[in-house]
Design a protein around this motif. Structure first.
Motif, short mmCIF file in Angstrom:
data_model
loop_
_atom_site.label_atom_id
_atom_site.label_comp_id
_atom_site.label_asym_id
_atom_site.label_seq_id
_atom_site.Cartn_x
_atom_site.Cartn_y
_atom_site.Cartn_z
N GLY A 102 0.80 -1.22 0.00
CA GLY A 102 0.00 0.00 0.00
C GLY A 102 0.83 1.27 0.00
O GLY A 102 0.48 2.25 -0.66
N TYR A 103 1.95 1.27 0.74
CA TYR A 103 2.77 2.47 0.85
C TYR A 103 3.80 2.59 -0.27
O TYR A 103 4.57 3.55 -0.27
CB TYR A 103 3.47 2.50 2.21
N GLY A 104 3.81 1.64 -1.17
CA GLY A 104 4.79 1.69 -2.25
C GLY A 104 4.16 1.47 -3.61
O GLY A 104 3.74 2.41 -4.30
N VAL A 105 4.05 0.21 -4.01
CA VAL A 105 3.58 -0.15 -5.34
C VAL A 105 2.17 0.37 -5.62
O VAL A 105 1.92 0.98 -6.67
CB VAL A 105 3.62 -1.69 -5.51
N VAL A 106 1.23 0.13 -4.70
CA VAL A 106 -0.16 0.53 -4.95
C VAL A 106 -0.30 2.05 -4.99
O VAL A 106 -1.01 2.61 -5.84
CB VAL A 106 -1.10 -0.08 -3.89
N ALA A 107 0.40 2.75 -4.09
CA ALA A 107 0.36 4.22 -4.10
C ALA A 107 0.86 4.77 -5.42
O ALA A 107 0.27 5.71 -5.99
CB ALA A 107 1.19 4.77 -2.94
N ALA A 108 1.94 4.20 -5.95
CA ALA A 108 2.48 4.66 -7.23
C ALA A 108 1.51 4.37 -8.37
O ALA A 108 1.35 5.18 -9.29
CB ALA A 108 3.83 3.99 -7.49
N ALA A 109 0.83 3.22 -8.31
CA ALA A 109 -0.13 2.87 -9.36
C ALA A 109 -1.35 3.79 -9.31
O ALA A 109 -1.91 4.15 -10.36
CB ALA A 109 -0.55 1.41 -9.21
#
Length: 310
Positions: A102-109
């Protein structure tokens, strides 16, 4: 009066001749004339007056046409909404993820999706593994993102990433000079452990048991992000998933942890619910982000290859 008749009424008022109105609507002139007769019969009063081969609306027709504009505005918005949904330009996303994703990949997407589709509204929550699974099962979220997914009835899943856990530490830490870190190395230093009972916390403890080393720690935290914050502050060495180490702006040395401790990132959704076009569009953005994650787990800081399931 149906929508087509109202459309004819509107066109005649705009063009003042049945011929021009017919041309604009793609109809024959007799069809327009017959429509006028039918509308006047249904209304019970005259809608048009004919003067010198031209046709003029009565006061009553003008009132009806005025009211009809709201209908056409609503129709145009409706057609536009269909177009937006077809092109995934509007609608809403309901997403939930564990913190490492959530704090990395998903936020960027989410950032990339909103840049391409500004009208989209996103409802996003970060929860523990069990909370993510429950949100998807109860349809509170359409897509859930987790590490270490265990297949279960009623849920479909796709593996987005497969890699191994890494050690993170302050760049000036004595272990930063090693090519890889083993449990025996950590016994001589302050160690930040992931919480017992969590997927990654138990995987780390299993790796120590496999190496025959006691599991001793000075700090225990629930999430990898918290472990990285402490490691960056010089509070010890932590073992975290490679996505957390790579997708956050921590100033850390990142080294492989041995024995290799596999970790996989997955997206899950309810088996009995077909994914919307918008969710599929968002998933493509997630795949793009994962594909370009700059994994770091070598003394030189070079990216480490990982398996991206096709």
């Amino acid at each position: 009066m149906n929508l087509r008749q109202i459309e004819i009424l509107r066109a005649i008022i705009r063009y003042n001749t049945t011929v021009a109105a017919a041309r604009a609507l793609g109809l024959s002139q007799p069809a327009v004339s017959n429509a006028i007769k039918t509308m006047e019969d249904q209304a019970g009063f005259a809608l048009f007056q004919r003067v010198n081969n031209r046709i003029y609306p009565t006061a009553e027709a003008k009132i009806l046409a005025e009211d009809a504009e709201a209908i056409f505005e609503m129709h145009d918005r409706f057609v536009g909404r269909i177009r937006d949904l077809r092109d995934s330009r509007a609608g809403h996303l309901r997403l939930v993820a564990t913190p490492p994703l959530g704090y990395g990949v998903v936020a960027a997407a989410i950032r990339d999706t909103q840049a391409l589709r500004p009208k989209i509204r996103t409802y996003f929550d970060v929860r523990r593994y069990e909370g993510v699974i429950a949100s998807v099962e109860t349809h509170h979220a359409e897509l859930g993102f987790v590490l270490g997914f265990s297949p279960q009835p009623g849920l479909s899943a796709e593996t987005l990433f497969e890699g191994s856990m890494v050690c993170v530490m302050h760049p000036g830490h004595p272990l930063a000079g090693q090519a890889a870190i083993a449990p025996a190395d950590l016994g001589r230093h302050r160690f930040i452990a992931l919480e017992r009972g969590t997927k990654l916390g138990e995987a780390t403890r299993d790796a120590f048991a496999q190496a025959g080393e006691p599991f001793e720690f000075t700090s225990e935290v629930r999430y990898g992000n918290t472990a990285c914050v402490l490691a960056e502050a010089g509070a010890g060495v932590a073992i975290v998933d490679p996505l957390t180490a790579a997708t956050n702006r921590f100033q850390l040395a990142v080294r492989p942890f041995l024995p290799a401790t596999p970790v996989a990132a997955s997206v899950v959704w309810a088996e009995n619910r077909a994914l919307s076009r918008l969710s599929r569009f968002f998933l493509d953005r997630v795949r793009d982000v994962v594909r370009h994650v700059p994994l770091r787990a070598s003394p030189s800081g070079a990216a480490v290859a990982y398996k991206h399931p096709e």
